[in-house]
Write an enzyme that holds these catalytic residues in place. Structure first.
Site, PDB file in Angstrom:
ATOM      1  N   ASP A 201      62.236  73.765   3.886  1.00 15.03           N
ATOM      2  CA  ASP A 201      62.241  75.219   4.013  1.00 15.03           C
ATOM      3  C   ASP A 201      62.926  75.445   5.350  1.00 15.03           C
ATOM      4  O   ASP A 201      62.325  75.207   6.405  1.00 15.03           O
ATOM      5  CB  ASP A 201      60.821  75.782   4.029  1.00 15.03           C
ATOM      6  CG  ASP A 201      60.853  77.302   4.055  1.00 15.03           C
ATOM      7  OD1 ASP A 201      61.574  77.860   4.907  1.00 15.03           O
ATOM      8  OD2 ASP A 201      60.187  77.934   3.224  1.00 15.03           O
ATOM      9  N   HIS A 202      64.195  75.842   5.324  1.00 15.82           N
ATOM     10  CA  HIS A 202      64.955  75.795   6.578  1.00 15.82           C
ATOM     11  C   HIS A 202      64.399  76.747   7.644  1.00 15.82           C
ATOM     12  O   HIS A 202      64.657  76.567   8.820  1.00 15.82           O
ATOM     13  CB  HIS A 202      66.460  75.986   6.351  1.00 15.82           C
ATOM     14  CG  HIS A 202      66.889  77.404   6.131  1.00 15.82           C
ATOM     15  ND1 HIS A 202      66.768  78.034   4.917  1.00 15.82           N
ATOM     16  CD2 HIS A 202      67.445  78.314   6.963  1.00 15.82           C
ATOM     17  CE1 HIS A 202      67.231  79.271   5.027  1.00 15.82           C
ATOM     18  NE2 HIS A 202      67.645  79.463   6.253  1.00 15.82           N
ATOM     19  N   GLU A 240      68.854  91.452   5.939  1.00  7.24           N
ATOM     20  CA  GLU A 240      70.207  90.890   5.896  1.00  7.24           C
ATOM     21  C   GLU A 240      71.199  91.984   5.529  1.00  7.24           C
ATOM     22  O   GLU A 240      70.972  92.707   4.554  1.00  7.24           O
ATOM     23  CB  GLU A 240      70.301  89.811   4.809  1.00  7.24           C
ATOM     24  CG  GLU A 240      69.568  88.543   5.106  1.00  7.24           C
ATOM     25  CD  GLU A 240      69.783  87.515   4.004  1.00  7.24           C
ATOM     26  OE1 GLU A 240      70.656  86.659   4.169  1.00  7.24           O
ATOM     27  OE2 GLU A 240      69.102  87.596   2.969  1.00  7.24           O
ATOM     28  N   HIS A 264      60.195  81.223   2.675  1.00  5.31           N
ATOM     29  CA  HIS A 264      60.385  81.490   4.110  1.00  5.31           C
ATOM     30  C   HIS A 264      59.337  82.441   4.697  1.00  5.31           C
ATOM     31  O   HIS A 264      58.757  82.182   5.746  1.00  5.31           O
ATOM     32  CB  HIS A 264      61.767  82.087   4.368  1.00  5.31           C
ATOM     33  CG  HIS A 264      62.896  81.302   3.754  1.00  5.31           C
ATOM     34  ND1 HIS A 264      62.891  79.937   3.690  1.00  5.31           N
ATOM     35  CD2 HIS A 264      64.068  81.695   3.201  1.00  5.31           C
ATOM     36  CE1 HIS A 264      64.019  79.524   3.115  1.00  5.31           C
ATOM     37  NE2 HIS A 264      64.744  80.565   2.800  1.00  5.31           N
TER      38      HIS A 264
HETATM   39  C1  BG6 Z   1      68.155  81.305   1.743  1.00  2.51           C
HETATM   40  C2  BG6 Z   1      68.260  82.335   0.655  1.00  2.51           C
HETATM   41  O1  BG6 Z   1      67.085  80.430   1.493  1.00  2.51           O
HETATM   42  O2  BG6 Z   1      67.958  81.954   2.985  1.00  2.51           O
HETATM   43  C3  BG6 Z   1      69.378  83.319   0.944  1.00  2.51           C
HETATM   44  O3  BG6 Z   1      68.497  81.697  -0.583  1.00  2.51           O
HETATM   45  C4  BG6 Z   1      69.207  83.915   2.319  1.00  2.51           C
HETATM   46  O4  BG6 Z   1      69.415  84.336  -0.036  1.00  2.51           O
HETATM   47  C5  BG6 Z   1      69.010  82.824   3.354  1.00  2.51           C
HETATM   48  O5  BG6 Z   1      70.374  84.664   2.611  1.00  2.51           O
HETATM   49  C6  BG6 Z   1      68.680  83.412   4.702  1.00  2.51           C
HETATM   50  O6  BG6 Z   1      68.693  82.398   5.657  1.00  2.51           O
HETATM   51  P1  BG6 Z   1      69.022  82.706   7.172  1.00  2.51           P
HETATM   52  O7  BG6 Z   1      68.812  81.412   7.878  1.00  2.51           O
HETATM   53  O8  BG6 Z   1      70.455  83.188   7.199  1.00  2.51           O
HETATM   54  O9  BG6 Z   1      68.077  83.769   7.580  1.00  2.51           O
END
Ligand code: BG6
Length: 513
Positions: A201-202, A240, A264
């Site tokens: 989960d990044h 976003e 997330h």
């Molecule tokens: C991803 C989603 O896991 O996270 C995307 O699939 C989203 O839809 C993205 O845009 C957002 O990641 P970050 O790191 O740009 O906030």
């Protein structure tokens, strides 16, 4: 707040746990010709190398279907790394890094390709001294997981030799609902044990997400206030300005709730709400997060209608640019009912949080990009300076991105003869305080997986618990004959007015970002 870090031997300075140095290993990327490899994985490995944290003995093998040689793969990756790397490309370093990258062409379903892979990995171990340690990265559609894992097992690559290890990293989406997540977990855990399974989960790899635990448990002043006696409510926002960016087919089957909330945002909520773990071992931390997931109040269809707002972007303008409606995006149904925005009120039914709502919102094509957690404290009594109830509450804002940092809104006296109270901010910015850029989430996560530290990866029970919570909302949205409405919002706005009403009903409002 002090703006310069003190030099100390505090082990937390180096991360959430006392991570051992990564061991020599081979990283095998399945789906190596995909976007993630070019944009994130290889630039992340390059940056780890540039920071001097990559083990000297390390190989990367890209496994994919397209025809490519080692040389052409390397030169494509060089171009991508130039474009996407956090740090500029140093030619000499790139050369020595690129020499360790190899391409392995095979269909995912072709057993013979895995036999050749096993031989090649053995050969690399001998030539490069990578000691039989393997990290398999599944950067493929979930439908491919089962077949790949089965074939890895068929050629024995899931088994490590004596003194070596074999681990698997699995990318999201990890299922589309509880039953599919369970069966994926079965598939993965039939081949790799849970301790060798790393679900990415990044958001957990983001520096500021990791800092939530440090903020809470390495400072004496917050934790005594971190409960329903002093906190009025918490807001978690992930906004976003981007739309679906060519990912129409995936997004149509997902929507904002599954794409962002299930993983997330619930992870961030867990970090804010969890009890202090007894130590920083991966399972101690994850045990506490699971308790939060279990304490989420399940939403009945009536509660979903009342406390969850789903929206979809209409056409509009963002930063002066006209953008189309979601339903006009490439490969999106003109009658799509997929949500690109969700706002919800969540309760964590435990001793600490009883009565404190957590408001969570996430959306695409919003006015501005940013992820933050705002902890709003209760107001002071309506006496002294707050007789007319004009003194606002203290708000602690944890900015996950951009401009990573923390700010605390306090009340101060406006200079002058009259007593005028005004809010001011104590502000900490990662960028200026530490004087160096934070590593990217994938850098930290790859390094941790190579080191055998699963703290920042989602455990099976966390993932399944989050699906259980989210599935009830999905079920209510699809109930017949009258599912709750899908509310339109103009691109470039802050979401549908119904989301504002959700808080207004409780006498609150969303924080302006
Ligand atoms: C991803 C989603 O896991 O996270 C995307 O699939 C989203 O839809 C993205 O845009 C957002 O990641 P970050 O790191 O740009 O906030």
């Amino acid at each position: 707040m002090s703006t310069h870090p003190e030099r100390s031997s505090n082990p937390l300075r180096e991360g959430l746990s006392n991570r051992p140095m990564p061991q020599p290993c081979t990283v095998v990327i399945f789906g190596a010709s995909g976007d993630l490899t070019y944009r994130k994985l290889i630039p992340a490995l390059y940056n780890i190398a540039a920071d001097g944290d990559l083990p000297a003995a390390l190989s990367v093998v890209g496994f994919a279907r397209r025809e490519k040689s080692d040389a052409s793969f390397r030169s494509e990756l060089e171009e991508a790394t130039r474009k996407f790397s956090r740090q500029g490309l140093n030619e000499e370093l790139w050369q020595s890094f690129a020499d360790r990258i190899f391409y392995h062409r095979s269909e995912f379903g072709d057993l013979e390709g895995y036999q050749r892979l096993a031989e090649r990995l053995d050969q690399l171990d001998r030539e490069r001294n990578t000691r039989g340690n393997r990290l398999f990265y599944l950067s493929v559609a979930p439908g491919e997981f089962g077949g790949i894992l089965e074939k890895l097992a068929a050629v024995g690559l899931n088994q490590a030799g004596p003194g070596s290890w074999a681990r698997v990293i699995v990318e999201k989406p990890f299922g589309t609902d509880l039953p599919s997540a369970r069966s994926l977990n079965e598939v993965v855990n039939n081949v790799f044990s849970e301790k060798d399974t790393y679900r990415i989960d990044h958001y957990l790899g983001k520096e500021t997400a990791q800092n939530i635990m440090v903020l809470r448990f390495a400072n004496a002043i917050f934790e005594p206030l971190w409960n329903n006696r002093y906190i009025d409510h918490v807001q978690i926002t992930a906004a976003e300005p981007l739309g679906v960016e060519g990912r129409g087919p995936y997004y149509e089957s997902s929507g904002a709730l599954r794409d962002m909330v299930q993983n997330h945002l619930l992870q961030l909520l867990c970090l804010v709400a969890m009890e202090p773990p007894t130590d920083l071992a991966a399972d101690s931390v994850r045990d506490e997060k699971v308790k939060v997931v279990r304490a989420l109040r399940p939403l009945s269809p009536e509660a979903v209608a009342q406390d969850v707002v789903r929206g979809q972007y209409a056409a509009g303008s963002i930063q002066g640019r006209e953008v189309p409606a979601y339903r006009s995006e490439d490969r999106v149904s003109p009658e799509s009912m997929t949500e690109t925005y969700v706002a919800l009120k969540v309760h964590v039914d435990n001793w600490r949080w009883a009565g404190v709502p957590f408001y969570v919102r996430v959306g695409k094509r919003l006015a501005k990009g940013g992820t933050e957690i705002a902890v709003q404290f209760k107001n002071v009594p309506g006496v002294l300076f707050n007789r007319d109830l004009s003194v606002g509450p203290n708000v602690l804002v944890i900015r996950i991105q951009p401009d990573e940092g923390i700010s605390l809104r306090i009340q101060a006296k406006h200079p002058g003869a009259s007593v005028k109270v005004e809010p001011v901010k104590m502000d900490f910015h990662y960028g200026t305080s530490f004087g160096k850029a934070s590593p990217e989430a994938y850098e930290r996560l790859l390094l941790d997986a190579m080191s055998g530290d699963a703290t920042l990866f989602a455990r099976r029970d966390e993932v399944e618990g989050a699906w259980e919570f989210v599935d009830r909302i999905e079920a209510a949205w699809h109930q017949h004959p009258t599912p709750p409405p899908l509310c339109a919002y103009a691109s470039g706005s802050w979401g549908p007015p119904e989301a504002d009403a959700l808080l207004e009903r409780d006498g609150r409002s969303w924080r302006r970002m």
